[in-house]
Design a protein around this motif. Sequence first.
Motif, mmCIF file in Angstrom:
data_model
loop_
_atom_site.group_PDB
_atom_site.id
_atom_site.type_symbol
_atom_site.label_atom_id
_atom_site.label_comp_id
_atom_site.label_asym_id
_atom_site.label_seq_id
_atom_site.Cartn_x
_atom_site.Cartn_y
_atom_site.Cartn_z
ATOM 1 N N ASP A 68 10.572 -5.848 -139.909
ATOM 2 C CA ASP A 68 10.328 -6.717 -138.755
ATOM 3 C C ASP A 68 10.343 -5.925 -137.449
ATOM 4 O O ASP A 68 9.783 -6.373 -136.441
ATOM 5 C CB ASP A 68 11.391 -7.819 -138.677
ATOM 6 N N ASN A 69 10.990 -4.770 -137.459
ATOM 7 C CA ASN A 69 11.060 -3.918 -136.268
ATOM 8 C C ASN A 69 10.195 -2.671 -136.428
ATOM 9 O O ASN A 69 10.513 -1.611 -135.893
ATOM 10 C CB ASN A 69 12.515 -3.537 -135.990
ATOM 11 N N ASN A 70 9.108 -2.853 -137.184
ATOM 12 C CA ASN A 70 8.072 -1.824 -137.328
ATOM 13 C C ASN A 70 8.519 -0.595 -138.108
ATOM 14 O O ASN A 70 7.864 0.451 -138.058
ATOM 15 C CB ASN A 70 7.531 -1.391 -135.955
ATOM 16 N N THR A 99 16.175 -4.565 -145.402
ATOM 17 C CA THR A 99 14.776 -4.164 -145.535
ATOM 18 C C THR A 99 13.881 -5.034 -144.665
ATOM 19 O O THR A 99 12.963 -4.541 -143.993
ATOM 20 C CB THR A 99 14.335 -4.253 -147.005
ATOM 21 N N GLN A 100 14.150 -6.329 -144.674
ATOM 22 C CA GLN A 100 13.359 -7.238 -143.854
ATOM 23 C C GLN A 100 13.546 -6.947 -142.367
ATOM 24 O O GLN A 100 12.581 -6.953 -141.584
ATOM 25 C CB GLN A 100 13.748 -8.689 -144.143
ATOM 26 N N MET A 116 -5.986 20.133 -144.540
ATOM 27 C CA MET A 116 -4.869 19.255 -144.179
ATOM 28 C C MET A 116 -5.217 18.495 -142.908
ATOM 29 O O MET A 116 -5.737 19.056 -141.955
ATOM 30 C CB MET A 116 -3.600 20.091 -143.933
ATOM 31 N N SER A 117 -4.920 17.222 -142.895
ATOM 32 C CA SER A 117 -5.152 16.430 -141.690
ATOM 33 C C SER A 117 -3.836 15.885 -141.186
ATOM 34 O O SER A 117 -2.895 15.707 -141.945
ATOM 35 C CB SER A 117 -6.114 15.276 -142.001
ATOM 36 N N LYS A 118 -3.768 15.638 -139.904
ATOM 37 C CA LYS A 118 -2.559 15.068 -139.314
ATOM 38 C C LYS A 118 -2.884 13.661 -138.838
ATOM 39 O O LYS A 118 -3.783 13.451 -138.032
ATOM 40 C CB LYS A 118 -2.081 15.917 -138.137
ATOM 41 N N ILE A 119 -2.156 12.673 -139.404
ATOM 42 C CA ILE A 119 -2.388 11.288 -139.011
ATOM 43 C C ILE A 119 -1.049 10.645 -138.708
ATOM 44 O O ILE A 119 0.005 11.161 -139.084
ATOM 45 C CB ILE A 119 -3.114 10.492 -140.122
ATOM 46 N N ASP A 120 -1.094 9.523 -138.036
ATOM 47 C CA ASP A 120 0.159 8.838 -137.754
ATOM 48 C C ASP A 120 0.613 8.076 -138.997
ATOM 49 O O ASP A 120 -0.168 7.806 -139.910
ATOM 50 C CB ASP A 120 0.010 7.889 -136.564
ATOM 51 N N ARG A 121 1.863 7.736 -139.029
ATOM 52 C CA ARG A 121 2.495 7.125 -140.189
ATOM 53 C C ARG A 121 1.831 5.821 -140.595
ATOM 54 O O ARG A 121 1.530 5.586 -141.756
ATOM 55 C CB ARG A 121 3.971 6.878 -139.874
ATOM 56 N N ARG A 122 1.565 4.942 -139.634
ATOM 57 C CA ARG A 122 1.032 3.625 -139.958
ATOM 58 C C ARG A 122 -0.364 3.727 -140.575
ATOM 59 O O ARG A 122 -0.679 3.042 -141.549
ATOM 60 C CB ARG A 122 1.003 2.756 -138.706
ATOM 61 N N SER A 123 -1.201 4.613 -140.037
ATOM 62 C CA SER A 123 -2.532 4.782 -140.606
ATOM 63 C C SER A 123 -2.451 5.300 -142.029
ATOM 64 O O SER A 123 -3.180 4.869 -142.921
ATOM 65 C CB SER A 123 -3.350 5.752 -139.745
ATOM 66 N N PHE A 124 -1.525 6.226 -142.249
ATOM 67 C CA PHE A 124 -1.366 6.776 -143.598
ATOM 68 C C PHE A 124 -0.975 5.690 -144.590
ATOM 69 O O PHE A 124 -1.527 5.596 -145.686
ATOM 70 C CB PHE A 124 -0.308 7.882 -143.609
ATOM 71 N N LEU A 125 -0.019 4.862 -144.195
ATOM 72 C CA LEU A 125 0.456 3.838 -145.112
ATOM 73 C C LEU A 125 -0.639 2.833 -145.438
ATOM 74 O O LEU A 125 -0.764 2.370 -146.569
ATOM 75 C CB LEU A 125 1.677 3.135 -144.525
ATOM 76 N N LYS A 126 -1.456 2.479 -144.439
ATOM 77 C CA LYS A 126 -2.566 1.565 -144.702
ATOM 78 C C LYS A 126 -3.548 2.187 -145.695
ATOM 79 O O LYS A 126 -4.044 1.530 -146.614
ATOM 80 C CB LYS A 126 -3.282 1.224 -143.395
ATOM 81 N N GLY A 177 15.232 -0.172 -131.533
ATOM 82 C CA GLY A 177 13.973 0.272 -130.935
ATOM 83 C C GLY A 177 13.440 1.602 -131.393
ATOM 84 O O GLY A 177 12.395 2.053 -130.900
ATOM 85 N N ALA A 178 14.097 2.259 -132.331
ATOM 86 C CA ALA A 178 13.627 3.566 -132.783
ATOM 87 C C ALA A 178 12.509 3.422 -133.809
ATOM 88 O O ALA A 178 12.391 2.408 -134.497
ATOM 89 C CB ALA A 178 14.786 4.358 -133.380
ATOM 90 N N GLU A 179 11.695 4.448 -133.899
ATOM 91 C CA GLU A 179 10.639 4.511 -134.913
ATOM 92 C C GLU A 179 11.242 5.141 -136.163
ATOM 93 O O GLU A 179 11.754 6.266 -136.124
ATOM 94 C CB GLU A 179 9.470 5.356 -134.407
ATOM 95 N N VAL A 180 11.194 4.423 -137.284
ATOM 96 C CA VAL A 180 11.905 4.856 -138.488
ATOM 97 C C VAL A 180 10.978 4.829 -139.695
ATOM 98 O O VAL A 180 10.250 3.861 -139.922
ATOM 99 C CB VAL A 180 13.118 3.949 -138.778
ATOM 100 N N LEU A 181 11.036 5.894 -140.473
ATOM 101 C CA LEU A 181 10.361 5.963 -141.761
ATOM 102 C C LEU A 181 11.399 6.283 -142.825
ATOM 103 O O LEU A 181 12.186 7.222 -142.675
ATOM 104 C CB LEU A 181 9.276 7.040 -141.746
#
Length: 673
Positions: free
Chosen positions: A330-332, A325-326, A1-11, A197-201
């Motif tokens: 637009d707010n990451n 959704t947009q 198992m690896s731990k990565i950040d959300r954005r890297s995973f999605l890419k 400003g929150a980080e949301v998934l």
Amino acid sequence: MSKIDRRSFLKKAVAGALGTGAAVALAGCSNAGSTSTGASSTAEAIYTPGTYTASAKGYDSEVTVTVTFDETRITNVVVDSSGETANVGAAAADKLAEQVLSAQSSAIDGVTGATNTSKAVKAAVADCISQASGGAIVEGGDVSVQEEITVGGNTDWLGQAPEIAESEIAQTLQTEILVVGAGNAGLMTAAHAAALGAEVLVIEKGISSMNERHWLGAVGTKAAKEAGVEVDKNKLVAELCRYASHRCDERLIRLWADNSGEAIDWYAEQVQKYHPDVKLHMEWDVGEGGHDTYYVPATMHNFQDDIPEHDYSEATSSYGLSSLTQLLTDNNGQVMYETTLVKLEYDGARVTGAIAKAADGSYLRIEASKGVALCCGGYAYNKQMLATLNPDAYISTVEADASSLNTGDGIKAAMWIGADKDPDPTAMLFDRGVIAPDQLSDGNWDKSGYFHLGSQPWLKVNLNGERFCNESVPYDFILHAAYMEPHHLYNTIYDSSWAEQIEQFQQIGCARIIPSKSGGKLQIFSLEAEQGLLAGMEAAGFIQSSDTLEGLAEKLNLPVDAFVATVQRYNELCAKGVDEDFGKESSRMLPLQNPPYYGCRQGASLLCTLDGLRINTRMQVLNTVGEPIEGLYAAGDCSGGFFAHNYPEYIVGVAVGRTLTEGYLLGGYLAQA
């Protein structure tokens, strides 16, 4: 198992998906080029080579499938579901075609969320296979296989949280806020939190977000103020509590009444940011046209534009959730589709995140430092859960307009860690389900239709041909009354004057056909469109017609003498202008005297369930002793405390208005946590 950040995973996920798609495409080209000369020369021929076409009824339209065969296999599949809902059934076409080509069969899994489209594809592919094989191979054509459902009783609908071994978790993602569900509640929560400003998934098990409802119920919006509309909040709250027999949390109802104006105004601002020509419209002449028995406050809003070919429903569906959704992206913020909640992770003190299953079958751990928001709807499409918790609704239902995604996932996941749930079952039922006159309610929702005009207050009779209640009641009230009648069903009866009578009825909300006198375009369909729908339903055998009452009774399987006597008595009361038997408003006492006469057998159309997890006014999920479960929140149909037993349909849009308001507030709370 690896731990990565959300954005890297999605890419990586996107890149992986592109790579897989390319491999499938190359494999398909290779097979298509070699099969007829290679495989067919060594395998026994089972098909007559050629291209075959078949169609089957989907959700909104006929779905057409074109399948090409060589002697031994399917070589190409084209699915035309363009008439289905744009971001659901229509979007599933390529995936369904790929599944058929891969399976070489009609026995495919289908696409989550596009259940009716998937069933149509299965049936049409089975038809094509039968054609190509000369009838020798017929598979997967029966899309109406009944589940084994136990009605009522103590069935184990809840089950237990699945055990997922650490070795099965492929990735761990980290975010501040995890939102489960990309519908009204989920996107409102996520978009507002991200805008602050929150980080949301967001994870969503469907292939896309579902469309929002057309009616946005709110009090005190800018649109209402411009229209000069004022609503007595105390009276409105009291009415909602009365509908629920006060088996509700009045504080949650007041939360909506006090904050819905701000929430819907913010929502409208976001829509207008991305679509400047769209405006939130207030429908304010709702009290006209005979609703003098029930309290009908002016709460309904919808988005309208100036594009001539758009009616109100297209405008609302096109601009609402797409704008959220947009705003989110637009707010990451991010949305991961085809990603299903499996279980919550709870350390005994707080919810730390969740385990989810990705489209490829791998498991993900998602750690959420600020909290998890369950916004994944109710359980309308979990038939066993519905039949156990709400057997009356299950038995009454003949047609489901519910999303097949609503299977109670969030409710069950929270209860596995000790959350409490509403004690009273509540479903949103509409008087629009229709079945053939020789059918009964049996839990099979595939052999039915949606009779939009069922909400018009025409004569209604039970299966004995007798009138049984005042037809001018809220949509689900007549269904509750019919539940006490033989086989829990009834018939709607009208004549060839139906168009003129609809205009006189002046209905509200989604029953409205005639546009609002306040200048809006609010109507579901034009009268011309209704004529086409009715003709189609008559051709399908749902609506029956006859030039005589006796003939109509026979076609509807009603006792002829009793039915004719009922109509004669009804016409007599219409002539008097006074309903001496059931007290229907005189403006709605319109006789049956212009043949041909029409009728159809009706039951409930199920949209959603409304009994959910108990929450407080900060949308924190409560345990069985009323204490907040730290880190866990819920909004919309996944949450409870607002409704009980029935849905107050004359307070138009209150369900989605409540959902959007809770999502807006929850997004703000989580962002500031």
